[in-house]
Design a protein around this motif. Structure first.
Motif: not given
Length: 145
Positions: A57-65, A67-74, A77-86
């Motif tokens: 939940n924490v990780l996906r919240t960061e992914w959606y808004d 705020s997730m760090a690039e190294e965490d995304l890598k 294995g997640w792609e950056p979220n292009l449709k950021r959600i407030p």
């Protein structure tokens, strides 16, 4: 072990030999130990899944808004979220997130196994009374009271 395996195992263990009730009484502690071992394992699996869900939940919240760090995304294995959600709307997105839904379904399965095993253990705890009742009935039937 899936829930069907538990049902099959319990189905085998519920058979009682009315001609050898002493042996059936001796089996009770072994059955209790067997199913309590299953219970503790499945309960720990459920607790781990619940902890995994909190972390996800924490990780996906960061992914959606965003705020997730690039190294965490890598690392994940997640792609950056292009449709950021407030931030205020991330909770709505989490409810429909496929990764979170998968973990919630696993938690549901684990909870079903834990509930089933709790009920089996309760039944085993009452098995001694059943054996005693069978012995008492047999005494009554044969007139040995």
């Amino acid at each position: 072990m899936n829930i069907d395996d538990i049902h099959i195992e319990w189905e085998k263990d519920t058979d009682m030999d009315p001609a050898n009730l002493t042996n059936e009484a001796r089996k009770i502690p072994k059955l209790h130990a067997k199913y309590y071992r299953y219970y503790t394992f499945e309960h720990s699996v459920k607790r781990k899944l619940e902890a995994d869900l909190k972390r996800l939940n924490v990780l996906r919240t960061e992914w959606y808004d965003g705020s997730m760090a690039e190294e965490d995304l890598k690392e994940l294995g997640w792609e950056p979220n292009l449709k950021r959600i407030p931030k205020g709307y991330a909770k709505d997105a989490l409810n429909g997130d496929s990764l979170i839904i998968k973990v919630k379904l696993k938690i549901g399965e684990a909870a079903e196994k834990v509930d089933l095993l709790e009920n089996i253990i309760k039944s085993i705890n009452n098995r001694g009374f059943l054996v005693k009742s069978m012995i008492d009935f047999e005494r009554f039937r044969t007139g040995a009271m």
